[in-house]
Scaffold this motif. Structure first.
Motif, PDB file in Angstrom:
ATOM      1  N   PRO A 111      35.927  55.509  65.514  1.00 47.74           N
ATOM      2  CA  PRO A 111      35.351  56.085  64.294  1.00 47.74           C
ATOM      3  C   PRO A 111      34.093  55.367  63.847  1.00 47.74           C
ATOM      4  N   VAL A 197      37.836  67.734  67.041  1.00 44.71           N
ATOM      5  CA  VAL A 197      38.439  66.406  67.139  1.00 44.71           C
ATOM      6  C   VAL A 197      39.816  66.572  67.762  1.00 44.71           C
ATOM      7  N   SER A 199      43.188  64.384  69.191  1.00 42.59           N
ATOM      8  CA  SER A 199      43.859  63.085  69.249  1.00 42.59           C
ATOM      9  C   SER A 199      45.180  63.237  69.980  1.00 42.59           C
ATOM     10  N   LEU A 206      44.080  54.880  67.944  1.00 47.38           N
ATOM     11  CA  LEU A 206      43.159  55.934  67.526  1.00 47.38           C
ATOM     12  C   LEU A 206      43.819  57.305  67.579  1.00 47.38           C
ATOM     13  N   GLN A 211      42.324  59.226  63.139  1.00 43.49           N
ATOM     14  CA  GLN A 211      41.268  60.244  63.098  1.00 43.49           C
ATOM     15  C   GLN A 211      41.178  60.886  61.719  1.00 43.49           C
ATOM     16  N   THR A 215      37.696  59.326  60.765  1.00 47.21           N
ATOM     17  CA  THR A 215      36.665  60.175  61.377  1.00 47.21           C
ATOM     18  C   THR A 215      36.459  61.475  60.608  1.00 47.21           C
ATOM     19  N   HIS A 224      40.738  69.775  63.848  1.00 47.04           N
ATOM     20  CA  HIS A 224      41.484  68.636  64.406  1.00 47.04           C
ATOM     21  C   HIS A 224      42.719  69.153  65.125  1.00 47.04           C
ATOM     22  N   THR A 261      42.465  65.302  55.634  1.00 48.37           N
ATOM     23  CA  THR A 261      42.184  63.906  55.943  1.00 48.37           C
ATOM     24  C   THR A 261      43.293  63.038  55.368  1.00 48.37           C
TER      25      THR A 261
END
Length: 467
Positions: A111, A197, A199, A206, A211, A215, A224, A261
């Motif tokens: 990030p 994104v 993950s 990470l 994330q 990020t 995401h 987030t």
């Protein structure tokens, strides 16, 4: 839609350009991958590496040399993602060498903030790179194995180990001691470039929570995706899945933020030893957006989403998509084991109730429920709660709409609180009372009214008024 782009691919620490071959093969000829060896790695191993800005300059020179006539993307895995973010900021600030950037694909990305890595492990990784050949090979094998959710195919594993071993030790140490710890948050700010994104649910440092905390807040337009069972080396672990995600991203780039987030303090708690592995795995899986099957029709889903926006408002960007999650739950036939006996099974009850609500909106306002203003939607929901909606063919009887609306409210709250972002919003710290050692659970030491332990403070402060 982004047509025929060039994808400039930036590898992970210890990797090289050749780790992108499986993905390039699956993306096909119309979405060409240009994989770049970063300074100190792969065919650039003669270089001692350098800070993030210097590596960004190296990539910018490659982009300029290629001079793609159409749109292009930056794809970065781990270390490569941090460099991609730095280049995206330069592009948005008007760097003519980087004009044409149309998207970011960040895979288990480092990030803008310093990487959340335990200092003991950082120092151990720095130490072994200068060891004797036998130790270096053993540690390189362990490094690759530790960064995947399941063993790689033997040939991919062997190539990755060889890439780690041919990395310039100075570049390896430069990243771990400095580059990964560089703080670019102020310089990156918030980017408008569309971003995908991805993950891995089994990624230790990470993963999804890192994330979401470190990020996603820097990306105004992002999608995401959590890959169940995957670790850190996503281009080697999931090339087929990544190709499909990239195709979908190019066909339909996100116009708004599409996933929630996490406050950094809550993400740090999720990744800490206070949370046992089984719970952490479950919470990470709950961050993954369900990809079907679904059972509601598009109009019914739109009505459900509008209802949920009134029942449980989620101000600000990055909302939990409650309608999508409930629709997926209905399609599986699972539930909490409870329903009103007078209502039909859940999937049927939802479908008929949503049609009833929409019919009432059209009768009263001449428009679908999802198109009404908030106060008009609230008025109809008040009628539903009181059992005063008009009856419609194949709908739910007015008196039973009361039962269904009670179920909807309960499911909305339950679904919201099942997501780590919901727990973070209310400052819930209970996930940190466990750990993997049953004989030494951290628990709580302070049990008095309003007593807060030191580790709770940042989480409760981040929740603020949401509590």
């Amino acid at each position: 839609m982004i047509d025929h782009p060039v994808l400039f691919c930036l590898h992970v620490l210890g990797g090289s350009a050749r780790m992108w071959r499986p993905l390039a093969e699956r993306l096909g000829p119309h979405r060409r991958c240009v994989a770049i060896d970063l300074p100190g790695f792969g065919d650039e191993a003669a270089s001692p590496g350098g800070p993030v800005a210097a590596m960004a300059d190296h990539v910018a020179a490659h982009v300029q040399a290629e001079a793609p006539p159409g749109p292009w993307l930056l794809v970065g895995n781990s270390m490569g993602a941090k460099i991609a973010l730095a280049l995206a900021r330069r592009s948005e600030d008007g760097d003519p060498a980087l004009s044409g950037l149309a998207g970011l694909v960040l895979l288990a990305g480092s990030p803008p903030a310093p990487e959340p890595m335990a200092e003991e492990r950082r120092q151990a990784m720095i130490a072994w790179v200068d060891a004797d050949p036998e130790t270096r090979r053993r540690e390189a094998e362990a490094f690759v194995s530790a960064n995947v959710g399941a063993p790689l195919p033997p040939e991919d594993h062997a190539r990755m180990v060889e890439d780690v071993l041919r990395a310039n030790p100075q570049a390896w140490k430069a990243w771990l001691a400095s580059g990964a710890d560089e703080d670019w948050r102020g310089r990156i700010g918030t980017l408008g470039t569309p971003a995908l994104v991805v993950s891995g649910a089994q990624d230790g440092d990470l993963g999804p929570e890192a994330q979401a905390a470190l990020t996603l807040p820097h990306l105004a337009r992002h999608r995401h995706v959590v890959a169940p069972g995957a670790g850190h080396l996503l281009p080697l672990e999931r090339p087929e899945e990544l190709a499909a995600l990239i195709h979908a991203f190019l066909d339909n780039p996100p116009e708004t933020t599409e996933s929630p987030t996490l406050p950094p303090a809550f993400a740090a708690l999720m990744g800490s030893d206070r949370v046992n592995t089984r719970l952490r795995t479950t919470l990470r899986e709950r961050m993954r957006e369900p990809d079907g099957p679904f059972c509601l029709r598009p109009g019914e889903r739109a009505t459900l989403a509008a209802c949920l926006d009134r029942v449980l408002p989620q101000p600000g960007p990055g909302r939990i998509d409650l309608a999508r999650r409930i629709d997926a739950r209905l399609a599986t036939g699972t539930g909490d084991g409870w329903r009103f006996a007078a209502l039909p099974p859940d999937a049927e009850a939802y479908s008929r109730a949503l049609r009833t609500l929409d019919a009432a909106a059209r009768a009263a306002q001449g428009r679908p429920f999802s198109d009404l203003d908030g106060p008009d939607q609230d008025a109809l929901l008040d009628h539903a709660a009181a059992g005063r909606l008009p009856a419609v063919p194949d709908g739910i009887a007015p008196e039973l709409m009361t039962c269904w609306f009670e179920e909807l409210r309960a499911e909305a709250v339950r679904t919201w609180l099942a997501h780590p972002a919901g727990l973070a919003a209310i400052g819930f710290t209970g996930i940190g009372a466990g750990g993997d050692d049953a004989d030494a659970l951290p628990g709580y030491r302070l049990t008095g009214l309003n007593a807060r332990e030191s580790w709770e403070g940042p989480i409760l402060a981040a929740a603020g008024d949401a509590r």
